[in-house]
Each structure stands twice: as structure tokens, then as C-alpha cells.
Design a protein around this motif. Structure first.
Motif, PDB file in Angstrom:
ATOM      1  N   TRP A  64       1.020  -1.237  -0.019  1.00 41.53           N
ATOM      2  CA  TRP A  64       0.138  -0.012  -0.098  1.00 41.53           C
ATOM      3  C   TRP A  64       0.829   1.357   0.026  1.00 41.53           C
ATOM      4  O   TRP A  64       0.672   2.166  -0.833  1.00 41.53           O
ATOM      5  CB  TRP A  64      -1.044  -0.192   1.243  1.00 41.53           C
ATOM      6  CG  TRP A  64      -2.104   0.783   1.059  1.00 41.53           C
ATOM      7  CD1 TRP A  64      -3.371   0.832   0.683  1.00 41.53           C
ATOM      8  CD2 TRP A  64      -2.091   2.234   1.780  1.00 41.53           C
ATOM      9  NE1 TRP A  64      -4.182   1.886   0.936  1.00 41.53           N
ATOM     10  CE2 TRP A  64      -3.317   2.715   1.427  1.00 41.53           C
ATOM     11  CE3 TRP A  64      -1.113   3.083   2.565  1.00 41.53           C
ATOM     12  CZ2 TRP A  64      -3.460   4.150   1.809  1.00 41.53           C
ATOM     13  CZ3 TRP A  64      -1.644   4.278   3.025  1.00 41.53           C
ATOM     14  CH2 TRP A  64      -2.724   4.696   2.680  1.00 41.53           C
ATOM     15  N   GLU A  85       2.365   2.046  -3.396  1.00 39.73           N
ATOM     16  CA  GLU A  85       1.483   2.309  -4.390  1.00 39.73           C
ATOM     17  C   GLU A  85       1.123   3.833  -4.017  1.00 39.73           C
ATOM     18  O   GLU A  85       1.140   4.463  -5.122  1.00 39.73           O
ATOM     19  CB  GLU A  85      -0.019   1.558  -4.292  1.00 39.73           C
ATOM     20  CG  GLU A  85       0.140   0.289  -4.610  1.00 39.73           C
ATOM     21  CD  GLU A  85      -1.275  -0.275  -4.549  1.00 39.73           C
ATOM     22  OE1 GLU A  85      -1.565  -1.761  -4.288  1.00 39.73           O
ATOM     23  OE2 GLU A  85      -2.282   0.397  -4.601  1.00 39.73           O
ATOM     24  N   LYS A  86       1.087   4.078  -2.753  1.00 45.57           N
ATOM     25  CA  LYS A  86       0.657   5.407  -2.604  1.00 45.57           C
ATOM     26  C   LYS A  86       1.802   6.485  -2.820  1.00 45.57           C
ATOM     27  O   LYS A  86       1.465   7.701  -3.246  1.00 45.57           O
ATOM     28  CB  LYS A  86       0.290   5.489  -1.050  1.00 45.57           C
ATOM     29  CG  LYS A  86      -1.102   4.896  -0.728  1.00 45.57           C
ATOM     30  CD  LYS A  86      -2.236   4.789  -1.678  1.00 45.57           C
ATOM     31  CE  LYS A  86      -3.230   4.079  -1.250  1.00 45.57           C
ATOM     32  NZ  LYS A  86      -4.099   3.838  -2.460  1.00 45.57           N
ATOM     33  N   GLU A  91       1.438   7.090  -6.477  1.00 47.06           N
ATOM     34  CA  GLU A  91       0.360   7.901  -6.780  1.00 47.06           C
ATOM     35  C   GLU A  91       0.419   9.390  -6.781  1.00 47.06           C
ATOM     36  O   GLU A  91       0.146  10.102  -7.187  1.00 47.06           O
ATOM     37  CB  GLU A  91      -0.885   7.418  -6.212  1.00 47.06           C
ATOM     38  CG  GLU A  91      -1.671   6.132  -6.896  1.00 47.06           C
ATOM     39  CD  GLU A  91      -2.880   5.687  -6.133  1.00 47.06           C
ATOM     40  OE1 GLU A  91      -3.863   6.621  -5.871  1.00 47.06           O
ATOM     41  OE2 GLU A  91      -2.856   4.474  -5.480  1.00 47.06           O
ATOM     42  N   GLU A 109       2.151  -1.167 -11.321  1.00 48.60           N
ATOM     43  CA  GLU A 109       0.678  -1.243 -11.333  1.00 48.60           C
ATOM     44  C   GLU A 109       0.075   0.212 -11.043  1.00 48.60           C
ATOM     45  O   GLU A 109      -0.864   0.467 -11.742  1.00 48.60           O
ATOM     46  CB  GLU A 109       0.042  -2.397 -10.640  1.00 48.60           C
ATOM     47  CG  GLU A 109      -1.185  -2.796 -11.103  1.00 48.60           C
ATOM     48  CD  GLU A 109      -2.033  -3.089  -9.718  1.00 48.60           C
ATOM     49  OE1 GLU A 109      -1.648  -2.948  -8.469  1.00 48.60           O
ATOM     50  OE2 GLU A 109      -3.130  -3.662  -9.891  1.00 48.60           O
ATOM     51  N   ALA A 110       0.510   0.921 -10.059  1.00 49.87           N
ATOM     52  CA  ALA A 110      -0.345   1.890  -9.560  1.00 49.87           C
ATOM     53  C   ALA A 110      -0.258   3.133 -10.865  1.00 49.87           C
ATOM     54  O   ALA A 110      -0.819   3.986 -11.208  1.00 49.87           O
ATOM     55  CB  ALA A 110       0.476   2.664  -8.190  1.00 49.87           C
ATOM     56  N   TRP A 149      -9.180  -0.005   3.563  1.00 44.97           N
ATOM     57  CA  TRP A 149      -8.112   0.890   3.914  1.00 44.97           C
ATOM     58  C   TRP A 149      -8.712   2.397   4.014  1.00 44.97           C
ATOM     59  O   TRP A 149      -8.297   2.892   4.901  1.00 44.97           O
ATOM     60  CB  TRP A 149      -7.406   0.853   2.597  1.00 44.97           C
ATOM     61  CG  TRP A 149      -6.388  -0.160   2.327  1.00 44.97           C
ATOM     62  CD1 TRP A 149      -6.178  -1.094   1.392  1.00 44.97           C
ATOM     63  CD2 TRP A 149      -5.171  -0.538   3.401  1.00 44.97           C
ATOM     64  NE1 TRP A 149      -5.451  -2.017   1.556  1.00 44.97           N
ATOM     65  CE2 TRP A 149      -4.666  -1.734   2.699  1.00 44.97           C
ATOM     66  CE3 TRP A 149      -4.887  -0.095   4.415  1.00 44.97           C
ATOM     67  CZ2 TRP A 149      -3.662  -2.474   3.250  1.00 44.97           C
ATOM     68  CZ3 TRP A 149      -3.661  -0.909   4.973  1.00 44.97           C
ATOM     69  CH2 TRP A 149      -3.164  -1.920   4.493  1.00 44.97           C
ATOM     70  N   ARG A 185      -1.726  14.835 -10.445  1.00 49.28           N
ATOM     71  CA  ARG A 185      -1.551  13.394 -10.558  1.00 49.28           C
ATOM     72  C   ARG A 185      -2.828  12.800 -10.547  1.00 49.28           C
ATOM     73  O   ARG A 185      -3.432  13.318  -9.372  1.00 49.28           O
ATOM     74  CB  ARG A 185      -0.560  12.846 -10.101  1.00 49.28           C
ATOM     75  CG  ARG A 185       1.008  12.994 -10.523  1.00 49.28           C
ATOM     76  CD  ARG A 185       2.106  12.689  -9.461  1.00 49.28           C
ATOM     77  NE  ARG A 185       2.033  13.605  -8.352  1.00 49.28           N
ATOM     78  CZ  ARG A 185       2.612  14.824  -8.262  1.00 49.28           C
ATOM     79  NH1 ARG A 185       3.370  15.294  -9.571  1.00 49.28           N
ATOM     80  NH2 ARG A 185       2.408  15.569  -7.488  1.00 49.28           N
ATOM     81  N   ILE A 186      -3.514  11.966 -11.163  1.00 52.27           N
ATOM     82  CA  ILE A 186      -4.696  11.121 -10.780  1.00 52.27           C
ATOM     83  C   ILE A 186      -4.452  10.271  -9.486  1.00 52.27           C
ATOM     84  O   ILE A 186      -3.298   9.483  -9.459  1.00 52.27           O
ATOM     85  CB  ILE A 186      -5.191   9.998 -12.129  1.00 52.27           C
ATOM     86  CG1 ILE A 186      -5.147  10.882 -13.432  1.00 52.27           C
ATOM     87  CG2 ILE A 186      -6.121   9.213 -11.422  1.00 52.27           C
ATOM     88  CD1 ILE A 186      -5.633  10.127 -14.575  1.00 52.27           C
ATOM     89  N   LEU A 187      -5.442  10.535  -8.571  1.00 54.71           N
ATOM     90  CA  LEU A 187      -5.112   9.638  -7.329  1.00 54.71           C
ATOM     91  C   LEU A 187      -6.477   8.680  -7.289  1.00 54.71           C
ATOM     92  O   LEU A 187      -7.516   8.904  -7.580  1.00 54.71           O
ATOM     93  CB  LEU A 187      -5.231  10.608  -6.077  1.00 54.71           C
ATOM     94  CG  LEU A 187      -4.340  11.899  -6.142  1.00 54.71           C
ATOM     95  CD1 LEU A 187      -4.420  12.648  -4.834  1.00 54.71           C
ATOM     96  CD2 LEU A 187      -2.762  11.125  -5.913  1.00 54.71           C
ATOM     97  N   ARG A 188      -6.186   7.509  -6.796  1.00 55.98           N
ATOM     98  CA  ARG A 188      -7.147   6.646  -6.594  1.00 55.98           C
ATOM     99  C   ARG A 188      -7.905   7.274  -5.433  1.00 55.98           C
ATOM    100  O   ARG A 188      -7.649   7.875  -4.440  1.00 55.98           O
ATOM    101  CB  ARG A 188      -6.704   5.245  -6.381  1.00 55.98           C
ATOM    102  CG  ARG A 188      -6.367   4.565  -7.614  1.00 55.98           C
ATOM    103  CD  ARG A 188      -5.822   3.151  -7.449  1.00 55.98           C
ATOM    104  NE  ARG A 188      -4.574   2.853  -7.170  1.00 55.98           N
ATOM    105  CZ  ARG A 188      -3.971   1.906  -7.552  1.00 55.98           C
ATOM    106  NH1 ARG A 188      -4.617   0.699  -8.170  1.00 55.98           N
ATOM    107  NH2 ARG A 188      -2.630   1.703  -7.281  1.00 55.98           N
ATOM    108  N   THR A 193      -6.648   7.017  -2.078  1.00 52.48           N
ATOM    109  CA  THR A 193      -5.568   7.677  -1.822  1.00 52.48           C
ATOM    110  C   THR A 193      -6.092   9.348  -1.730  1.00 52.48           C
ATOM    111  O   THR A 193      -5.282   9.823  -0.676  1.00 52.48           O
ATOM    112  CB  THR A 193      -4.631   7.865  -2.984  1.00 52.48           C
ATOM    113  OG1 THR A 193      -4.488   6.258  -3.402  1.00 52.48           O
ATOM    114  CG2 THR A 193      -3.268   8.344  -2.770  1.00 52.48           C
TER     115      THR A 193
END
Lengths: 246, 246
Positions: free
Chosen positions: A101, A104-105, A108, A138-139, B101, B224-227, B230
């Protein structure tokens, strides 16, 4: 915000390729081919976006498909590799799941470099850097990024501090607290790093060694205990919002 | 930072109990008992910390143990329920894993209320509120919190906006961007909420409806694109650092 072109569609699959891309034909096999053929079900004429973390993001079109491979034609550079704010994340390894996690963060949120740091209380000894890189890739693929964080080799905390670049501020989240993060970061523009300890925290000798570094600044992330991965994401977000490119 | 007493040890297990606690005996059975007996291996004389999200955190001592239950004696209130910054997180349901999460991070970061919001593009229809609550309880137990976010019942976006409390600012993270988050939040102190859309984003009608709300402020969380998970953690951290209690 720039106008969004109608083609290729937003759902166009994006794939990271670990070598410099250029116009012309490209053969894809192995797991990426499986993903494009069986998961995304691409056909001749469909678009794929490839990025290489070097030149940028390319538009490619499927010219031929086999059972386990495809032939693409790279047509044009859509976007150059994006600029990346000069922030490092130095973090002790965490258990699987949490470290994934965190990687990934970090990707991102636009971190320039991820440095795995070995400390005394880290539960996990040897960070699996292949796994970290796979999660960041992947992110990046899913979030439309054209740059990946550099992934440094694991380094002991003592070595990290000994070789610390003098122009880079080291913000570290210490349980004992420090200057409120937003103010501390806003007051010190320029290249920066965030240091996050392991789940067990730094021990006293480590904390002293960090505080002894001239570039180190202890930051407070509030009165509540945060898990290491939460602290990492929170500190990065605050830096990006007050000293980065938000 | 207050001096850390030597006893009970930092590793003392913490357990959430969903009713008002008070001095005196308390019987524990079921899954919590299993956790204390078989996982934490508690014996007579060992300490347990119980918190109820009402009065605060209590010190209890194990007086007797059975195969599947324990008898505790609650001795004293260690800490009253902590103050909680007045921030809500209104978020569309996400896939399992990500929503877990998000609930954990919301709890760790000190959100006062978590509101599941139903939007048109949410992949997951009915948020599993029991599961959300379980994740927040676990995060609170592990991070030493004495307060849990309130968990509101799922509400449709249209209803959320229609019934919006006029004194509360609604910061929403919109892909189209907005005022940089730190500046927007610092300029508007007081009760606040952060609205995060589903993985597919808000549709045009929803975005218009949100922007039409007088209390709504579009915030930018960078280029930036964030999920969604996030974006939630990042926005909460920024708010906490510039308008909350950091």
C-alpha cells in the motif's frame, strides 16, 4: 484542464515497458501479452498506451495478434515523461500488504525516489524490491502516470545518515512529535525527504542519530498514533500540498 | 509528551466494548475472549485496556480465566474520550480492500464521521457497514484511540446535498480540479467535510449538483490522478495539518 480527445478511449490499457520506446513496430509476449489479449481482449486496430519512464507515453495500435503475443505499431508520443517533485520517501520495511500500500501511494502521490531503510526494530528484514517495484508499476499504469519513483537499494539507517546529501531536508515523523508538519515543510522549500520508521518505531540510539543530522527536522503529524503506512501517505500529501506541485 | 508509565506495558491489549463502561467486574466471552485468551495469552493479573467510545479508556485486570471466557475487574479510567476534530468523510463505496483501507485511515487520521454516499457510478452498490465498522474498531484498538468515527447510514448523493448542514464546508476532490487544497482549507476554518467520488468518478449531473451547493468548494489534489482511497487519505491529512489539530 486540457480537452480530452475522443480517441483513444479513456479505458485504453496502459502498459509499462522497461526500455526506451520509439516509433515503429514492437512485439509483446509473456505476461503483458496475456493481459492485453485475455484480460483486455484487444483486437486488431485497438489502441494501447505504452510508457517507459524515459521518453514518456506512446500511442500504439494492435497490428496482429497470436495466441500468446501481439504485434504493435507505436505511432506517436502522446505525452513526454512528466516532471516529478523532488521528494524522497525513506521508509523501513513493513509487513506485506502495508508495504505494498505504501509503495502504491508513494507512486500515486508523485514521490521521486523510494528508499527502503533497514532499522533495528523492522520486523521484516529484507524488503522485496521486485515486489515494491511491481506495485509501483501497477499504480502508475492505472493512474496514468508517465514516471515511476526510482527504487533505491535497501540501505542501513546508519549508512543513509552518513551519506546524506547536504542540500536535502530530512523530515522525520517521530512519535515524540515535532514542529507541525505543514509549517515545517512550508518554511523549508527545496529538495526534501520523508523518513518513516518501522512498525516498532525507531530505537533511542537511532532517534538520536537522526536528530544529530543537521538537515533533519522532526515533524508532528498530530496527537493520534498513525501506522507507518498512514504516516507516510499523510506526510507526503502535506508536503505536496505546501511545498510540492499542488 | 506526557511521561509514559511503566505499567501497564505498551503491549497491553486494547479492546473496544460497545457499551458504557464503569468500575467493577466485567465478564468477557465470545470472539473478544478468544482474542485475549488464545492470541494474547492473558493470565490472571494481566492488564487489559478497554474503551467504549463514550467515557474513555479503562484499565482492567484479569481476575479469572475459563476456556472461553474471562472475568475482568475494571479499576480506573486512564483517559477520557479524546476530542475529535470536526471533519466528516463522505465517500462512495469502493471495492473491498480499498474501502477497508479508507475506513482504517479515516479512523487513524481522526475523522469524526464517515458517511457512505451512493452515486451513479459506484461499482459497489450496498456498502457493508458492519465491515466498515469492524475495520475502524480494529484501527482504533491498534492505534490507541479512545474515539471512533460515527458511521452514518448510506445516503444517496442527492439526499446528502439536499439535507446538507449550512454551517459545514464541503470540500470535494474533483477530477476537473479546483483551488489548491491547503489554501482552500486554511481559508475556511470550522466544521468541514471531504467528499470523495467512486472509482469511476462523479457523472456530469452529479458534479453540477455538488458545485451548486453553496457550501461546496472544489479542491485540487495536484496534477496526478489519485485513486479514491488515496485521495481520501491525502485530503484528510491536508485538512488536519492546516485546519485540524496538527
Amino acid at each position: 484542464m486540457a480537452a480530452v480527445p475522443a480517441w483513444p478511449p479513456r479505458s485504453t490499457p496502459r502498459l509499462f515497458v522497461d526500455e526506451e520506446l520509439h516509433e515503429g513496430p514492437r512485439h509483446i509476449d509473456g505476461p503483458p501479452a496475456h493481459y492485453l489479449l485475455s484480460v483486455m481482449r484487444l483486437k486488431i486496430g485497438d489502441a494501447v498506451k505504452l510508457f517507459d519512464d524515459r521518453t514518456g507515453e506512446w500511442l500504439a495500435v494492435v497490428e496482429a495478434t497470436g495466441k500468446r503475443d501481439l504485434q504493435l505499431q507505436l505511432r506517436t508520443l502522446l505525452r513526454p515523461r512528466e516532471p516529478v517533485p523532488d521528494l524522497w520517501l525513506c521508509a523501513a520495511p513493513l509487513k506485506k500488504g502495508r508495504v505494498d500500500w505504501m509503495a502504491e501511494k508513494a507512486c500515486e502521490l508523485g514521490v521521486a525516489r523510494l528508499v527502503p531503510v533497514l532499522t533495528r526494530r523492522a520486523v521484516v528484514g529484507n524488503p522485496n524490491t521486485d515486489r515494491l517495484r511491481a506495485h509501483m508499476i501497477e499504480a502508475a499504469e492505472q493512474c496514468g502516470r508517465t514516471a515511476l519513483p526510482e527504487l533505491a537499494g535497501p540501505v542501513k539507517l546508519t549508512a543513509l545518515l552518513r551519506e546524506w546529501p547536504p542540500e536535502r531536508t530530512l523530515f522525520f515523523a517521530d512519535e515524540a512529535g515535532g514542529e507541525p508538519a505543514a509549517a515545517a515543510m512550508r518554511a523549508r522549500p527545496g529538495p526534501a525527504a520523508i523518513l518513516i520508521g518501522p512498525e516498532g518505531g525507531f530505537d533511542d540510539a537511532e532517534r538520536e542519530a537522526i536528530r544529530a543530522l543537521p538537515q533533519a527536522v522532526a515533524i508532528g503529524l498530530g496527537p493520534r498514533i498513525l501506522r507507518a503506512d498512514t504516516a507516510a501517505a499523510a506526510a507526503i500529501a502535506v508536503w505536496m500540498s505546501v511545498a510540492g506541485d499542488w
